[in-house]
Design an enzyme around this catalytic site. Sequence first.
Site, short mmCIF file in Angstrom:
data_model
loop_
_atom_site.label_atom_id
_atom_site.label_comp_id
_atom_site.label_asym_id
_atom_site.label_seq_id
_atom_site.Cartn_x
_atom_site.Cartn_y
_atom_site.Cartn_z
N LYS A 119 0.80 -1.21 0.00
CA LYS A 119 0.00 0.00 0.00
C LYS A 119 0.84 1.27 0.00
CE LYS A 119 -3.86 -2.36 0.10
NZ LYS A 119 -3.38 -3.73 0.17
N LYS A 161 -2.90 0.75 8.89
CA LYS A 161 -3.33 -0.23 7.89
C LYS A 161 -2.18 -1.15 7.51
CE LYS A 161 -6.80 2.69 5.61
NZ LYS A 161 -7.24 3.23 4.30
N LYS A 204 -4.43 9.70 7.96
CA LYS A 204 -5.39 10.49 8.73
C LYS A 204 -6.74 9.79 8.64
CE LYS A 204 -7.31 14.13 10.73
NZ LYS A 204 -7.07 14.44 12.15
N GLU A 278 -10.36 2.04 -4.97
CA GLU A 278 -11.24 2.46 -3.89
C GLU A 278 -10.89 3.89 -3.45
OE1 GLU A 278 -11.79 -0.35 -0.80
OE2 GLU A 278 -11.66 -2.08 -2.12
N GLU A 292 -6.99 2.75 -2.03
CA GLU A 292 -6.17 1.60 -2.40
C GLU A 292 -6.68 1.01 -3.70
OE1 GLU A 292 -6.46 -1.34 0.65
OE2 GLU A 292 -8.59 -1.69 0.35
N ARG A 296 -7.60 -7.79 -7.86
CA ARG A 296 -8.28 -9.09 -7.87
C ARG A 296 -9.77 -8.85 -8.02
NH1 ARG A 296 -10.74 -8.33 -3.07
NH2 ARG A 296 -9.55 -7.35 -1.38
#
Length: 453
Positions: A119, A161, A204, A278, A292, A296
């Site tokens: 990421k 994350k 954030k 997204e 992100e 898939r």
Amino acid sequence: MSTLIKKVLIANRGEIAVRIIRTLKDMNIKTVAIYSIVDKESLHTKLADEAICIGPKDIRKSYLNKMQIINAALVTSCDAIHPGFGFLSENASFAKLCEVYNIKFIGPTSKVIDLMGNKNLSKSTMEKAGLPLIPGSKGILESLENAYDIAEKITYPIILKARSGGGGKGMRVVRCKDDLEKSFNTAKKEAENSFGDPEIYMEKYLAKTKHIEVQILADEFNNIIHLGARDCSLQMNHQKLVEEAPAYAICDDLLNKLYEYTKKAVKYISYTNAGTIEYLVDIEEQEVYFMEMNTRIQVEHPVSEMISGIDIVREQVNIASHKKLNYKQNQVNLSGHAIEFRINAYDFDNNFLPSAGKINELNLPGGYGVRIDSGIYQGYEILPFYDSMLMKVIAYASDRNKAISTMKRAMSELIIGGVKTNKKMYEEILEDDNYLKGNIDTSYMESKYKKGV
């Protein structure tokens, strides 16, 4: 020149394995299911042409065992592997192994998976492509002290994350400095257990946001189309529960901006196959931020299929076979509205604790506008070792209100006995005025159901 795919190993289990097998059968392609010892009676093993055991119940020795899966594909003479979602679907080294052993990985290249799966790398790449980013760490957090420094600069609340994977694993919201150390250690441990990669990064935390994602298909001839946007804002513990397409309560100008960003990003990284970008949409400021990219097929892909009439798995296989997309963007006709509910083996009345046991009663809803993607049957044993999702119920109609009515009918027909489920929660959602009016954001479910959060 296209390459004929004759036999596919599905490197997954449960409802997604069943769903992939069904399309492959429609395409007259032979299928091979894999299973752990305790998964021998799973539905996907019964529907596939062949089934092969790949190890014990521990996912690290079975569904995450790369060489064991490669060997299974080789001994069954498969020329391709479909990874589904989760497990090894976004594992670059697994995709690389497929390339090394001349097995077609039905997805993007290992290079692109590596780029977008990590990421921190994906964020810097998307920034270069011109996409707006959420403030946060420039890469992985090097230490707890590093985390404290960045959190102070971007101010609390923040969110940690996992660099690899998704599905809410390795993710923690931190609202004050005193909670950072515990959340930091927990997120790293969970990320390592889930994805074999303990690295995490920081962003954030934006409270009043909608989670909007754009489904794309891209072939190896520079053709790119999108299948509209999905709203995935109803979540619990960072896991999506309800997905809808098209995205609602978002103005057309904002949606068009998302489509432009998405195609720009896909071109920039030379992406091929199915994928999803997204975004978080700041409701008050009407600003969008890249979140992100999932390299898939996603759990919520059925709602995009319902409004577009396009079988995404079929297109994945065709793209992997070096075929051109059958559609231009102006030929993609998006119509109607689709809603997906994820039915999980959760004890809704007991803090959403996972539930296991034998399904002793089962009635699946049907009728016009209802689709069920399921991996269970009456008499099937729900195991405590794997993901708790039992099925997805998808309702489709000409508009959102009618789709909600169809979903109410579906929920009234659904019976699952022997295990606890979250069906009651969905019945409550369907009577919730804020949901009915579209007045929800990513924090809504957790504010409504404080238990289990």
